[in-house]
Motif scaffolding. Structure first.
Motif, PDB file in Angstrom:
ATOM      1  N   ILE A   1       0.833  -1.201   0.000  1.00 26.20           N
ATOM      2  CA  ILE A   1       0.000   0.000   0.000  1.00 26.20           C
ATOM      3  C   ILE A   1       0.870   1.254   0.000  1.00 26.20           C
ATOM      4  N   GLY A   2       1.979   1.224   0.741  1.00 28.65           N
ATOM      5  CA  GLY A   2       2.865   2.381   0.805  1.00 28.65           C
ATOM      6  C   GLY A   2       3.464   2.765  -0.532  1.00 28.65           C
ATOM      7  N   ASP A   3       3.499   1.802  -1.488  1.00 25.92           N
ATOM      8  CA  ASP A   3       4.076   2.087  -2.796  1.00 25.92           C
ATOM      9  C   ASP A   3       3.077   2.705  -3.766  1.00 25.92           C
ATOM     10  N   VAL A   4       1.808   2.576  -3.485  1.00 25.05           N
ATOM     11  CA  VAL A   4       0.803   3.110  -4.413  1.00 25.05           C
ATOM     12  C   VAL A   4       0.013   4.276  -3.820  1.00 25.05           C
ATOM     13  N   MET A   5       0.190   4.520  -2.525  1.00 24.78           N
ATOM     14  CA  MET A   5      -0.597   5.586  -1.897  1.00 24.78           C
ATOM     15  C   MET A   5      -0.058   6.965  -2.291  1.00 24.78           C
ATOM     16  N   GLN A   6      -0.917   7.932  -2.206  1.00 23.30           N
ATOM     17  CA  GLN A   6      -0.541   9.328  -2.443  1.00 23.30           C
ATOM     18  C   GLN A   6      -0.247   9.966  -1.083  1.00 23.30           C
ATOM     19  N   ARG A   7       0.992  10.400  -0.893  1.00 21.95           N
ATOM     20  CA  ARG A   7       1.389  10.911   0.416  1.00 21.95           C
ATOM     21  C   ARG A   7       0.874  12.327   0.664  1.00 21.95           C
ATOM     22  N   GLU A   8       0.761  13.102  -0.379  1.00 22.85           N
ATOM     23  CA  GLU A   8       0.245  14.463  -0.199  1.00 22.85           C
ATOM     24  C   GLU A   8      -1.272  14.408  -0.038  1.00 22.85           C
ATOM     25  N   GLN A   9      -1.768  15.022   1.011  1.00 23.01           N
ATOM     26  CA  GLN A   9      -3.208  15.046   1.243  1.00 23.01           C
ATOM     27  C   GLN A   9      -3.572  16.299   2.033  1.00 23.01           C
ATOM     28  N   THR A  10      -4.823  16.681   1.934  1.00 22.77           N
ATOM     29  CA  THR A  10      -5.327  17.848   2.669  1.00 22.77           C
ATOM     30  C   THR A  10      -5.985  17.354   3.942  1.00 22.77           C
ATOM     31  N   LEU A  11      -5.401  17.716   5.080  1.00 27.50           N
ATOM     32  CA  LEU A  11      -5.931  17.321   6.377  1.00 27.50           C
ATOM     33  C   LEU A  11      -6.774  18.447   6.958  1.00 27.50           C
ATOM     34  N   ILE A  12      -7.879  18.082   7.565  1.00 22.72           N
ATOM     35  CA  ILE A  12      -8.813  19.051   8.136  1.00 22.72           C
ATOM     36  C   ILE A  12      -8.747  18.979   9.660  1.00 22.72           C
ATOM     37  N   PRO A  13      -8.301  20.049  10.336  1.00 16.31           N
ATOM     38  CA  PRO A  13      -8.330  20.047  11.810  1.00 16.31           C
ATOM     39  C   PRO A  13      -9.758  19.929  12.311  1.00 16.31           C
ATOM     40  N   VAL A  14      -9.953  19.225  13.391  1.00 10.96           N
ATOM     41  CA  VAL A  14     -11.294  18.920  13.875  1.00 10.96           C
ATOM     42  C   VAL A  14     -12.066  20.166  14.304  1.00 10.96           C
ATOM     43  N   ASP A  15     -11.357  21.242  14.666  1.00 10.44           N
ATOM     44  CA  ASP A  15     -12.027  22.459  15.120  1.00 10.44           C
ATOM     45  C   ASP A  15     -12.139  23.526  14.032  1.00 10.44           C
TER      46      ASP A  15
ATOM     47  N   ARG B   1     -11.581  24.780   1.342  1.00  8.30           N
ATOM     48  CA  ARG B   1     -10.499  23.846   1.028  1.00  8.30           C
ATOM     49  C   ARG B   1     -10.950  22.792   0.017  1.00  8.30           C
ATOM     50  N   PHE B   2     -12.167  22.293   0.195  1.00 13.37           N
ATOM     51  CA  PHE B   2     -12.688  21.319  -0.764  1.00 13.37           C
ATOM     52  C   PHE B   2     -12.781  21.950  -2.154  1.00 13.37           C
ATOM     53  N   GLN B   3     -13.227  23.195  -2.202  1.00 11.12           N
ATOM     54  CA  GLN B   3     -13.372  23.881  -3.484  1.00 11.12           C
ATOM     55  C   GLN B   3     -12.016  24.174  -4.113  1.00 11.12           C
ATOM     56  N   LYS B   4     -11.075  24.627  -3.293  1.00 11.96           N
ATOM     57  CA  LYS B   4      -9.758  25.009  -3.809  1.00 11.96           C
ATOM     58  C   LYS B   4      -8.978  23.814  -4.342  1.00 11.96           C
ATOM     59  N   TYR B   5      -9.038  22.693  -3.621  1.00  9.84           N
ATOM     60  CA  TYR B   5      -8.227  21.538  -3.986  1.00  9.84           C
ATOM     61  C   TYR B   5      -9.030  20.430  -4.672  1.00  9.84           C
ATOM     62  N   ALA B   6     -10.291  20.714  -5.036  1.00 14.09           N
ATOM     63  CA  ALA B   6     -11.145  19.761  -5.757  1.00 14.09           C
ATOM     64  C   ALA B   6     -11.180  18.404  -5.053  1.00 14.09           C
ATOM     65  N   LEU B   7     -11.516  18.408  -3.761  1.00 13.86           N
ATOM     66  CA  LEU B   7     -11.504  17.194  -2.960  1.00 13.86           C
ATOM     67  C   LEU B   7     -12.821  16.430  -3.086  1.00 13.86           C
TER      68      LEU B   7
ATOM     69  N   THR C   1     -16.963  14.242   3.467  1.00 16.86           N
ATOM     70  CA  THR C   1     -17.149  13.927   2.060  1.00 16.86           C
ATOM     71  C   THR C   1     -17.819  15.089   1.331  1.00 16.86           C
ATOM     72  N   VAL C   2     -17.680  15.088   0.038  1.00 15.40           N
ATOM     73  CA  VAL C   2     -18.108  16.226  -0.761  1.00 15.40           C
ATOM     74  C   VAL C   2     -19.615  16.442  -0.726  1.00 15.40           C
ATOM     75  N   ASP C   3     -20.408  15.384  -0.486  1.00 18.84           N
ATOM     76  CA  ASP C   3     -21.861  15.570  -0.438  1.00 18.84           C
ATOM     77  C   ASP C   3     -22.260  16.476   0.725  1.00 18.84           C
ATOM     78  N   ASP C   4     -21.510  16.393   1.833  1.00 22.57           N
ATOM     79  CA  ASP C   4     -21.772  17.302   2.950  1.00 22.57           C
ATOM     80  C   ASP C   4     -21.365  18.725   2.604  1.00 22.57           C
ATOM     81  N   ILE C   5     -20.293  18.873   1.850  1.00 20.81           N
ATOM     82  CA  ILE C   5     -19.779  20.196   1.492  1.00 20.81           C
ATOM     83  C   ILE C   5     -20.734  20.929   0.561  1.00 20.81           C
ATOM     84  N   VAL C   6     -21.402  20.213  -0.333  1.00 18.21           N
ATOM     85  CA  VAL C   6     -22.383  20.847  -1.225  1.00 18.21           C
ATOM     86  C   VAL C   6     -23.454  21.557  -0.404  1.00 18.21           C
ATOM     87  N   HIS C   7     -23.925  20.903   0.657  1.00 19.44           N
ATOM     88  CA  HIS C   7     -24.930  21.512   1.534  1.00 19.44           C
ATOM     89  C   HIS C   7     -24.359  22.742   2.234  1.00 19.44           C
ATOM     90  N   ILE C   8     -23.120  22.636   2.687  1.00 20.35           N
ATOM     91  CA  ILE C   8     -22.501  23.750   3.421  1.00 20.35           C
ATOM     92  C   ILE C   8     -22.344  24.965   2.520  1.00 20.35           C
TER      93      ILE C   8
END
Length: 469
Positions: free
Chosen positions: A219-233, A242-248, A265-272
């Motif tokens: 898995i470590g050989d095929v995973m994408q290490r760069e990711q957008t992390l969202i702080p819980v607060d 962030r979802f809009q900027k980075y097309a998540l 997930t993006v379905d929640d972001i559409v509502h927001i």
């Protein structure tokens, strides 16, 4: 190869007959359902409603008068699952939830992902919340209680705890066997999160990569290490940006220690995005939530607060007029023309205000380009003011034949437009610096500014010029 045309099912045909070209429930369908309920024919009502999507069932309740919702709910009670409540308007859902027993609400919440369950429970009274949580399974209760411990409109409230996470040392085959061998795992996900021994996210693997990669590859050989992390607060509006900027499609949510605690997930972001955009527009007008299902008493209270504030600002503008009573008495025509100056300034200020608030909300306007934004809007305001001043000056001369009056109103128009442009930028920026939502208060200040400056510039110039009848 030619496409195979599948026959349309009876259910699909029924739904098409119930929805119009904009996918809204047809009025005649709503009437048919409610007439069946009123006639006591619950079976007929249920037959009509059963083919609908949960979102359309939620719409049906929103289109039903408050006093008729209890009867409709009774008739189609077995169709009112968690998915329907998750799609429902907050005020309509609150009405129906109040009529349910705590164990029934607990059963509904248990059917849903954490984020949807929190949306149902978070608006309940504290006592009702405790009763519902007490009726839930321990694991579900712990997840809901943790989510409720986070600030409102934060990533912690928005996230769902149901996700797929695997260690980096696994192979693709291990991950596939894990997904197939555990039926209790969530079925709605687009990527698998990869974590280290401390359960901190180190990468992601898209499902498409897992399906197309040989089983023996790590898995470590095929995973994408760069990711957008969202702080819980993090505020949900910032999450949406962030979802809009980075097309998540989805993103990991981490706690203060960096551990993976959920995903959004993006379905929640559409509502927001929809909620936040509508919220800012309504706040500009002081209309509160602007929800047609909001109780009338609450709506009156919300609007009255801002109407009283506006009454106070109107009195300020009126006092400016009072300073020039002698000038108006000497030349009554000024009273006819001065609303034009203040009104046009108010329109110009509103235009600038809308642009700046949107720029702040979408992070287009930051401390690095604030000065440029101020200068830009000043140039626009000066250009518009000059053109409007020339037009009103020429029009005034053609109607009244007075050069002095034409010059005074033209200059006043320029001054007030520049003031409107400057206020439309500085007021929301200043409020934002003090952590005050500019969408809530800016309109009051800008309107006051344009009214007072409009009256003061026009009547003040008329006084200095010595205009008289």
């Amino acid at each position: 190869m030619s496409e195979i045309e599948l026959p349309e099912s009876d259910s699909d045909a029924e739904v098409e007959n119930q929805l119009d070209e904009d996918d809204r429930l047809k009025p005649e369908f709503v009437r048919a359902v409610l007439e069946a309920v009123e006639a006591g024919d619950d079976e007929a009502a249920r037959t009509l409603v059963e083919p609908l999507h949960p979102a359309d069932i939620a719409d049906l309740f929103e289109l039903t008068r408050q006093e008729d919702r209890a009867g409709l709910a009774r008739a189609v009670s077995d169709l009112l699952d968690g998915d329907v409540f998750a799609e429902m308007n907050d005020y309509v859902r609150e009405d129906l939830i109040d009529a349910l027993e705590p164990h029934q609400v607990a059963d509904l919440a248990s059917e849903l992902d954490t984020d949807d369950a929190v949306a149902i429970i978070e608006d309940m009274d504290a006592d009702d919340q405790r009763e519902v949580l007490r009726a839930m399974e321990p694991d579900d209760r712990a997840a809901i209680e943790e989510a409720l411990s986070y600030p409102e409109e934060s990533a912690g409230r928005l996230m769902q705890r149901e996700l797929i996470a695997v260690p980096e040392h696994w192979t693709v085959g291990d991950a596939i066997d894990y997904l197939r061998g555990h039926e209790e795992l969530t079925t709605d996900f687009w990527e698998v999160f990869v974590v280290d021994p401390a359960h901190k996210p180190v990468g992601t693997v898209a499902l498409s990569w897992i399906l197309r990669t040989p089983r023996g590859i790590a898995i470590g050989d095929v995973m994408q290490r760069e990711q957008t992390l969202i702080p819980v607060d993090m505020d949900q509006e910032e999450v949406a940006l962030r979802f809009q900027k980075y097309a998540l499609i989805s993103a990991a949510v981490t706690d203060a220690t960096g551990r993976l605690v959920g995903m959004i997930t993006v379905d929640d972001i559409v509502h927001i995005i929809s909620e936040e955009a509508g919220e800012d527009i309504l706040r500009l007008s002081g209309a509160g939530d602007g929800d047609i299902n909001q109780p009338i008493g609450l709506t009156v209270k919300t609007r009255m607060i801002w109407l009283i504030v506006n009454l106070g600002t109107a009195m300020v503008a009126s006092s400016i007029v009072g300073l020039f009573q002698a000038t108006i008495a000497a030349f009554a025509l000024l009273a006819v023309l001065m609303p034009i100056v203040s009104g046009m300034g108010g329109n110009a200020g509103t235009q600038t205000l809308a642009v700046v608030i949107r720029a702040l909300a979408t992070n287009q306007l930051t401390s690095s380009n604030t000065r440029w934004m101020i200068l830009r809007e000043l140039r626009i305001a000066a250009a518009n003011g000059a053109m409007l001043g020339a037009l009103i000056g020429i029009g005034t001369y053609l109607v009244f034949g007075r050069t002095d009056l034409s010059i005074v109103i033209a200059v006043a128009m320029i001054i007030n437009n520049v003031s409107a442009g400057l206020g439309g930028v500085l007021v929301p920026i200043t409020l934002d610096k003090f952590n005050v939502d500019p969408a809530v208060s800016s309109a009051v200040f800008v309107t006051t500014l344009t009214d007072t400056m409009g009256f003061f510039s026009f009547l003040g110039l008329a006084t200095l010029w010595g205009l008289h009848g």
